[in-house]
Design a protein around this motif. Sequence first.
Motif, PDB file in Angstrom:
ATOM      1  N   GLU A  35       0.856  -1.179   0.000  1.00 65.04           N
ATOM      2  CA  GLU A  35       0.000   0.000   0.000  1.00 65.04           C
ATOM      3  C   GLU A  35       0.893   1.231   0.000  1.00 65.04           C
ATOM      4  O   GLU A  35       1.743   1.398   0.877  1.00 65.04           O
ATOM      5  CB  GLU A  35      -0.942   0.018   1.199  1.00 65.04           C
ATOM      6  N   GLU A  86      -7.901   6.299  -5.887  1.00 63.80           N
ATOM      7  CA  GLU A  86      -6.909   5.227  -5.771  1.00 63.80           C
ATOM      8  C   GLU A  86      -6.908   4.394  -7.038  1.00 63.80           C
ATOM      9  O   GLU A  86      -7.812   4.465  -7.871  1.00 63.80           O
ATOM     10  CB  GLU A  86      -7.181   4.352  -4.555  1.00 63.80           C
ATOM     11  N   ARG A  94      -1.723  -1.234  -3.971  1.00 66.48           N
ATOM     12  CA  ARG A  94      -2.872  -0.329  -3.819  1.00 66.48           C
ATOM     13  C   ARG A  94      -2.319   1.078  -3.631  1.00 66.48           C
ATOM     14  O   ARG A  94      -1.664   1.373  -2.637  1.00 66.48           O
ATOM     15  CB  ARG A  94      -3.728  -0.734  -2.619  1.00 66.48           C
ATOM     16  N   PHE A  95      -2.573   1.925  -4.611  1.00 70.15           N
ATOM     17  CA  PHE A  95      -2.030   3.280  -4.610  1.00 70.15           C
ATOM     18  C   PHE A  95      -3.144   4.268  -4.273  1.00 70.15           C
ATOM     19  O   PHE A  95      -4.130   4.382  -5.000  1.00 70.15           O
ATOM     20  CB  PHE A  95      -1.422   3.605  -5.973  1.00 70.15           C
ATOM     21  N   LEU A  96      -2.994   4.985  -3.154  1.00 65.84           N
ATOM     22  CA  LEU A  96      -3.968   5.964  -2.704  1.00 65.84           C
ATOM     23  C   LEU A  96      -3.392   7.365  -2.884  1.00 65.84           C
ATOM     24  O   LEU A  96      -2.256   7.623  -2.467  1.00 65.84           O
ATOM     25  CB  LEU A  96      -4.329   5.743  -1.234  1.00 65.84           C
ATOM     26  N   ASN A  97      -4.151   8.251  -3.473  1.00 63.74           N
ATOM     27  CA  ASN A  97      -3.689   9.617  -3.702  1.00 63.74           C
ATOM     28  C   ASN A  97      -4.334  10.553  -2.684  1.00 63.74           C
ATOM     29  O   ASN A  97      -5.513  10.894  -2.789  1.00 63.74           O
ATOM     30  CB  ASN A  97      -4.024  10.073  -5.118  1.00 63.74           C
ATOM     31  N   ARG A  98      -3.549  10.979  -1.701  1.00 68.76           N
ATOM     32  CA  ARG A  98      -3.998  11.945  -0.707  1.00 68.76           C
ATOM     33  C   ARG A  98      -3.321  13.304  -0.948  1.00 68.76           C
ATOM     34  O   ARG A  98      -3.321  14.160  -0.082  1.00 68.76           O
ATOM     35  CB  ARG A  98      -3.696  11.434   0.704  1.00 68.76           C
ATOM     36  N   GLU A 136       1.260  11.932  -0.868  1.00 65.57           N
ATOM     37  CA  GLU A 136       0.860  13.054  -0.029  1.00 65.57           C
ATOM     38  C   GLU A 136       1.821  14.221  -0.202  1.00 65.57           C
ATOM     39  O   GLU A 136       3.004  14.039  -0.499  1.00 65.57           O
ATOM     40  CB  GLU A 136       0.801  12.646   1.441  1.00 65.57           C
ATOM     41  N   THR A 192       0.896   5.536  -0.463  1.00 63.32           N
ATOM     42  CA  THR A 192       0.058   6.732  -0.421  1.00 63.32           C
ATOM     43  C   THR A 192       0.851   7.949  -0.892  1.00 63.32           C
ATOM     44  O   THR A 192       1.969   8.184  -0.422  1.00 63.32           O
ATOM     45  CB  THR A 192      -0.458   6.980   1.006  1.00 63.32           C
ATOM     46  N   TYR A 249       5.794   9.683  -1.779  1.00 61.92           N
ATOM     47  CA  TYR A 249       5.184   8.365  -1.607  1.00 61.92           C
ATOM     48  C   TYR A 249       5.430   7.935  -0.157  1.00 61.92           C
ATOM     49  O   TYR A 249       6.588   7.882   0.296  1.00 61.92           O
ATOM     50  CB  TYR A 249       5.818   7.338  -2.541  1.00 61.92           C
ATOM     51  N   ASN A 250       4.376   7.677   0.572  1.00 65.03           N
ATOM     52  CA  ASN A 250       4.448   7.252   1.976  1.00 65.03           C
ATOM     53  C   ASN A 250       5.209   8.244   2.849  1.00 65.03           C
ATOM     54  O   ASN A 250       5.893   7.871   3.799  1.00 65.03           O
ATOM     55  CB  ASN A 250       5.052   5.851   2.111  1.00 65.03           C
TER      56      ASN A 250
END
Length: 365
Positions: free
Chosen positions: A97, A173, A138-142, A101, A99, A118-119
């Motif tokens: 995972e 994501e 799983r790539f989440l874009n915050r 940010e 993220t 990233y992270n």
Amino acid sequence: MKFPGDGAITRREAIIGSAALGGGALAQLDAARAEQPIHADHARAETPPTHGDHGGMTTVGAVDDARNGFDPLAMLTDWDTGTVSRDSAGRTVREFEVTAEDKEIEIAPGLMFPAWTYNGRVPGPALRVTEGDRVRIRFLNRGSHPHTMHFHGIHSARMDGVPGAGVAEPGGEFVYEFDAFPFGCHLYHCHFVPLRRHIHKGMYGAFVIDPDPARRPDQAEAARSRLLGTPENAGWQELVMVMNAFDTNFDDENEVYAVNTVAHAYAKRPIPIERSRPVRIYLVNITEFDPINSFHLHANFFDYYDHGTTLTPTLRTVDTIMQCQAQRGILEFSFRDHEPGLYMFHAHQSEFAELGWMGNFEVRA
């Protein structure tokens, strides 16, 4: 001599001038502004790092690793191997995972940079898998902009992480899934537009695929030495180094250079090396705005594996290697016959070394 901000000189010229002055006039300016951190989100930065101490070779002061949320020394060996499971066919599946940010990070003492991460770190996590694994990220874009993860490797067009294929909008994501091929030292980075902005802001990381010894019995011993978790691999001291740089005033010219982000991190805290164990470096160049970067090892020579996709060296007995952006490779060497002490390594572009890309190995008996 005029100071930065008066239109006369660039930050790069100011940093070099600081070294020549021995930290004199610019150091006084630094002291006057010491209570304020330097922010790089202005058209012209206010105060450069200085080289007045340490023989004029390094920036002065220390970066707050706790505030950054990452430690360059720990980054050298901090592999993310994912969560491991087996699919119905018995194949290894590694899930990650990641993220995106926005985060302000300190890249030199007192010098803050508005990064995209990233992270929460630059470079992003060093992902490590084995040849043939099923990889699922799983790539989440915050963050505040659309982002992707483009992996240098073999995969389908749907998983390429470019505009139109694998984009995560802010708040969204995307799941990347592919089989890990070929083995080697690779990387990933954001491939959204404008590309140079997404890369130089910090969206990149190492991606290592270990060889599967069962697939190449004629070179099984060499393959096992690279396969994380084997007795043969445990004999090596493995380090991941991502050569990067930062354009702090957004004029398409870098002012700070580093390995793993923090200027002169390994000059101030040398990397401990056991003399009896060989060293393997996974070296990745992701420097924007300069056509090449380089790695030079003092008092020693190494074998080099371009892209890491072979188990026999592509170059033997060299002490300097050049890489263009996105080029990478594996360096192998030993200090077995050396006396204990500090052994320097750095970019062999002198300006890069002076502006942060220089370190030391501390060889111990």
